[in-house]
Design a protein around this motif. Structure first.
Motif, mmCIF file in Angstrom:
data_model
loop_
_atom_site.group_PDB
_atom_site.id
_atom_site.type_symbol
_atom_site.label_atom_id
_atom_site.label_comp_id
_atom_site.label_asym_id
_atom_site.label_seq_id
_atom_site.Cartn_x
_atom_site.Cartn_y
_atom_site.Cartn_z
ATOM 1 N N ILE A 91 0.850 -1.188 0.000
ATOM 2 C CA ILE A 91 0.000 0.000 0.000
ATOM 3 C C ILE A 91 0.887 1.240 0.000
ATOM 4 O O ILE A 91 1.859 1.324 0.760
ATOM 5 N N ASN A 92 0.546 2.189 -0.872
ATOM 6 C CA ASN A 92 1.323 3.431 -0.937
ATOM 7 C C ASN A 92 0.750 4.461 0.033
ATOM 8 O O ASN A 92 -0.259 4.210 0.695
ATOM 9 N N PRO A 93 1.377 5.634 0.161
ATOM 10 C CA PRO A 93 0.915 6.593 1.182
ATOM 11 C C PRO A 93 -0.549 6.993 1.073
ATOM 12 O O PRO A 93 -1.163 7.364 2.068
ATOM 13 N N SER A 94 -1.119 6.967 -0.113
ATOM 14 C CA SER A 94 -2.519 7.356 -0.268
ATOM 15 C C SER A 94 -3.463 6.173 -0.075
ATOM 16 O O SER A 94 -4.639 6.246 -0.395
ATOM 17 N N LYS A 95 -2.913 5.057 0.439
ATOM 18 C CA LYS A 95 -3.692 3.856 0.748
ATOM 19 C C LYS A 95 -4.239 3.157 -0.506
ATOM 20 O O LYS A 95 -5.186 2.387 -0.430
ATOM 21 N N ILE A 96 -3.664 3.432 -1.664
ATOM 22 C CA ILE A 96 -4.080 2.767 -2.891
ATOM 23 C C ILE A 96 -3.182 1.557 -3.111
ATOM 24 O O ILE A 96 -1.966 1.656 -3.014
ATOM 25 N N LEU A 97 -3.771 0.417 -3.408
ATOM 26 C CA LEU A 97 -2.991 -0.785 -3.619
ATOM 27 C C LEU A 97 -2.087 -0.622 -4.833
ATOM 28 O O LEU A 97 -2.491 -0.086 -5.862
ATOM 29 N N GLU A 100 8.935 8.957 0.891
ATOM 30 C CA GLU A 100 7.752 8.136 0.649
ATOM 31 C C GLU A 100 7.671 7.039 1.702
ATOM 32 O O GLU A 100 8.696 6.569 2.207
ATOM 33 N N THR A 101 6.452 6.640 2.016
ATOM 34 C CA THR A 101 6.237 5.544 2.959
ATOM 35 C C THR A 101 5.415 4.453 2.288
ATOM 36 O O THR A 101 4.420 4.738 1.622
ATOM 37 N N TYR A 102 5.845 3.213 2.460
ATOM 38 C CA TYR A 102 5.131 2.069 1.901
ATOM 39 C C TYR A 102 4.790 1.101 3.026
ATOM 40 O O TYR A 102 5.557 0.953 3.985
ATOM 41 N N ILE A 103 3.659 0.457 2.905
ATOM 42 C CA ILE A 103 3.173 -0.462 3.929
ATOM 43 C C ILE A 103 3.040 -1.852 3.322
ATOM 44 O O ILE A 103 2.401 -2.027 2.287
ATOM 45 N N CYS A 104 3.659 -2.825 3.969
ATOM 46 C CA CYS A 104 3.433 -4.224 3.595
ATOM 47 C C CYS A 104 2.444 -4.817 4.594
ATOM 48 O O CYS A 104 2.710 -4.861 5.799
ATOM 49 N N LYS A 105 1.310 -5.260 4.093
ATOM 50 C CA LYS A 105 0.270 -5.855 4.936
ATOM 51 C C LYS A 105 0.131 -7.332 4.586
ATOM 52 O O LYS A 105 -0.024 -7.694 3.428
#
Length: 233
Positions: A156-162, A180-185
């Motif tokens: 997920i990118n910073p704008s919460k778009i996959l 930039e911040t990236y999230i691995c879920k």
């Protein structure tokens, strides 16, 4: 002839659907409730079995409840509506369970429930492999992993778009210099967990769970190779 064949096929499909077991999921150390579909009728005698053979709970016509199997000792509770509660779930509790409901005429109704027990998802481990590192552009593979099977990955990118490649444990990214911040879920049917990766110019990465995410660059590998050649010379 064709109409008769259709009716036969329809009957088979309906019969199969009626015997299709209900499915219940649970988490390790959690609780699962196995509930029969028929709960609005009183049955003088009922019992629960695992894999159609191992009796684990029963209630007779005098309303006496018994739990004959020691494997589930202290972990079972049979409710008046015939629901079976299993506490302190273990992975090996995953199995098919049958409830046998016997009416006053001695006719038995059997229902099957499939229980699947999952581990809770731990915090993912993140890693970065830098492909291109220069003042104008950073290109890298972001890697994410947990030591569990049967999980799904989302980036997920910073704008919460996959991002692209939904479901993959690896994601390639390319962008102009910025933060930039990236999230691995990572998820399974009973839980999810995530880890953050933060990019800073020119091409450094910081993981949420560590001071700096692991990083491998092509330029570093080349430098190591040259150093070995000079040493050998």
């Amino acid at each position: 002839m064709a109409v008769g064949l259709v009716m036969v096929l329809l009957f088979i499909v309906q019969a199969w659907a009626q015997h299709d077991p209900a499915q219940v999921v649970g988490a390790v150390h959690g609780v699962a409730y196995l509930s029969p579909r028929l709960q609005n009728q009183t049955y003088p005698q009922i019992h629960w079995r695992r894999n159609s053979s191992l009796k684990i709970a029963s209630r007779d016509s005098s309303a006496k409840v018994q739990y004959p199997n020691s494997t589930y000792k202290g972990r079972l509770e049979l409710f008046p509506n015939n629901t079976l509660k299993i506490s302190s779930l273990q992975k090996n509790d995953s199995s098919t369970y049958q409830v046998y409901l016997e009416d006053e005429a001695g006719k038995e109704h059997i229902e099957t429930i499939l229980l699947t027990v999952y581990d809770l998802v731990p915090k993912p481990v993140v890693n970065v492999k830098v492909i291109r590192d220069d003042p104008m552009r950073c290109e890298a593979n972001l890697e994410c992993s947990v030591e569990l099977e049967g999980v799904t990955y989302e980036w997920i990118n910073p704008s919460k778009i996959l991002l692209a490649h939904v479901g993959d444990s690896e994601q390639r990214v390319s962008f102009n210099p910025s933060i930039e911040t990236y999230i691995c879920k990572v998820s399974n049917p009973v839980s999810s967990n995530s880890t953050l990766l933060t990019y800073r110019h020119p091409c450094s990465w910081t993981g949420e769970s560590s001071a700096a995410a692991s990083r491998t660059t092509t330029s570093v590998l080349v430098a190591v190779g040259l150093l070995l050649l000079l040493t050998l010379a």
